[in-house]
Design an enzyme around this catalytic site. Structure first.
Site, PDB file in Angstrom:
ATOM      1  N   HIS A 140      -4.532   5.087  -0.027  1.00 13.41           N
ATOM      2  CA  HIS A 140      -5.614   5.995   0.370  1.00 13.41           C
ATOM      3  C   HIS A 140      -5.109   7.438   0.447  1.00 13.41           C
ATOM      4  O   HIS A 140      -5.765   8.351  -0.056  1.00 13.41           O
ATOM      5  CB  HIS A 140      -6.188   5.574   1.725  1.00 13.41           C
ATOM      6  CG  HIS A 140      -7.144   4.434   1.662  1.00 13.41           C
ATOM      7  ND1 HIS A 140      -6.762   3.170   1.269  1.00 13.41           N
ATOM      8  CD2 HIS A 140      -8.478   4.357   1.947  1.00 13.41           C
ATOM      9  CE1 HIS A 140      -7.820   2.369   1.317  1.00 13.41           C
ATOM     10  NE2 HIS A 140      -8.866   3.062   1.714  1.00 13.41           N
ATOM     11  N   HIS A 165      -1.246   1.394   8.273  1.00 16.58           N
ATOM     12  CA  HIS A 165      -0.076   2.091   7.737  1.00 16.58           C
ATOM     13  C   HIS A 165       0.760   2.671   8.861  1.00 16.58           C
ATOM     14  O   HIS A 165       0.242   3.033   9.920  1.00 16.58           O
ATOM     15  CB  HIS A 165      -0.499   3.240   6.811  1.00 16.58           C
ATOM     16  CG  HIS A 165      -0.972   2.800   5.471  1.00 16.58           C
ATOM     17  ND1 HIS A 165      -0.164   2.159   4.556  1.00 16.58           N
ATOM     18  CD2 HIS A 165      -2.190   2.910   4.877  1.00 16.58           C
ATOM     19  CE1 HIS A 165      -0.858   1.904   3.459  1.00 16.58           C
ATOM     20  NE2 HIS A 165      -2.086   2.319   3.633  1.00 16.58           N
TER      21      HIS A 165
END
Length: 358
Positions: A118, A177
């Site tokens: 992303h 993440h």
């Protein structure tokens, strides 16, 4: 290694801090995570930019596809863990007192975590958009225009970094993440985008070139996967971890697996090549109507509306290979719609209207 465990444990502390102190911003952070979704490139950013500037639109797809391909290879090389499963399996916490990280419907991605796809996709595409917008002002020569260019430069790059930081924080907040993974993703995306600033050949690429590029990307990725599999290294090691530690099995989506992203991007690149080299594109986007603002506005509106309808097409997931084939076809149809089908329909409509008026 000990250093990596310390990096991960410090990352967990940051995630806990974000989830505790930024609870009021949960909806905004979830929204920013969606903003950074690479799929928005094909359904929102590309339709807008291609009709405004075909050079920028074409570059955007190439940057997104090649960037995501590099992201996949890096993920397979780096073997990066995701926070939501790492805290469950690490042995560095005493007495089994592992931290509790909250999960969300968009947390349970199944691929490796480093670098962040992303963050990488968001940075490379926004880098293309910002540099494209600034290219219009850099040509201004008089003193007042130079000052305006500098102000525009500062404003656009400030927006760029605000968006990137927001996307990074959102990905850390949802525990998908670690901080170092999103930082790596941002700078890797910028490098890919900058490389394409000096690659003008993509603007004149033939359909054969698109097909060759697709075949190279697919064969290299598949060969890399099979080669390591022969060495008893499973590059899909992250999928069972995601299924095991995801708080809700319904949040596991095959669309987040490594090969799903690869197939989706290859489809988009093939669709772009097919569209740009089609007769419909030449007749509509290279004809006299292409210079009209009304033509471009209609194409943008029709493209965005049509692509939203694609979201209602649900690909069956019970057979993995069928899913990949249909995903490739759906992804190819999106740029083909923007580049050829919609402009041709708008062109035909405008031509018919002009004939009636005459």
């Amino acid at each position: 290694s000990i250093e990596m465990d310390l990096l991960h444990s410090n990352g967990v502390l940051i995630i806990q801090h974000l989830q505790r102190d930024y609870r009021a911003y949960q909806d905004f952070l979830n929204f920013m995570s969606h903003v950074g979704d690479p799929r928005n490139i094909f359904s929102i950013y590309f339709p807008l930019w291609f009709q405004l500037n075909q050079v920028v639109g074409t570059k955007m797809i190439w940057v997104a596809v090649i960037g995501d391909w590099f992201n996949l290879i890096f993920k397979w090389i780096l073997f990066g863990h995701r926070p939501y499963w790492w805290v469950q399996e690490t042995m560095i916490y005493p007495n089994q007192s592992s931290p509790c990280l909250e999960q969300f419907p968009i947390t349970c991605e199944t691929g490796p975590g480093s670098p962040s796809g992303h963050a990488m996709g968001s940075s490379c595409v926004w880098y293309v958009m910002v540099t494209a917008a600034l290219s219009y002002t850099v040509r201004w020569k008089d003193k007042s225009a130079v000052t305006l260019h500098r102000l525009t430069w500062s404003f656009l790059w400030s927006i760029f970094w605000i968006i990137q930081i927001s996307v990074c924080i959102s990905r850390v907040f949802i525990a998908t993440h670690f901080p170092h993974q999103v930082v790596l993703g941002v700078f890797a995306g910028i490098l890919v985008a900058e490389a394409f600033e000096h690659t003008p050949a993509i603007q004149t690429a033939s359909l054969r070139m698109y097909i060759k590029t697709n075949l190279f990307l697919f064969i290299f990725a598949l060969g890399f996967y099979l080669s390591l599999k022969l060495l008893d290294i499973d590059l899909l090691w992250s999928v069972p971890k995601a299924k095991k530690w995801c708080a809700n099995p319904d949040w596991i989506n095959i669309d987040t697996t490594p090969f799903a992203g690869l197939v989706r991007n290859l489809g988009a690149l093939f669709g772009l090549g097919l569209g740009i080299n089609s007769e419909m594109f030449i007749m509509s986007c290279k004809g006299k109507n292409s210079c009209k603002i009304s033509f471009r506005v209609l194409c943008i509106a029709a493209s965005l509306a049509t692509l939203q309808l694609y979201n209602f097409i649900k690909i069956p997931t019970h057979t993995e290979y069928l899913f990949y084939i249909l995903s490739f076809c759906k992804s190819a149809a999106m740029p083909l719609t923007v580049v050829a089908l919609v402009p041709y329909c708008v062109h035909s409509l405008m031509r018919t209207t002009e004939k009636k008026l005459n």
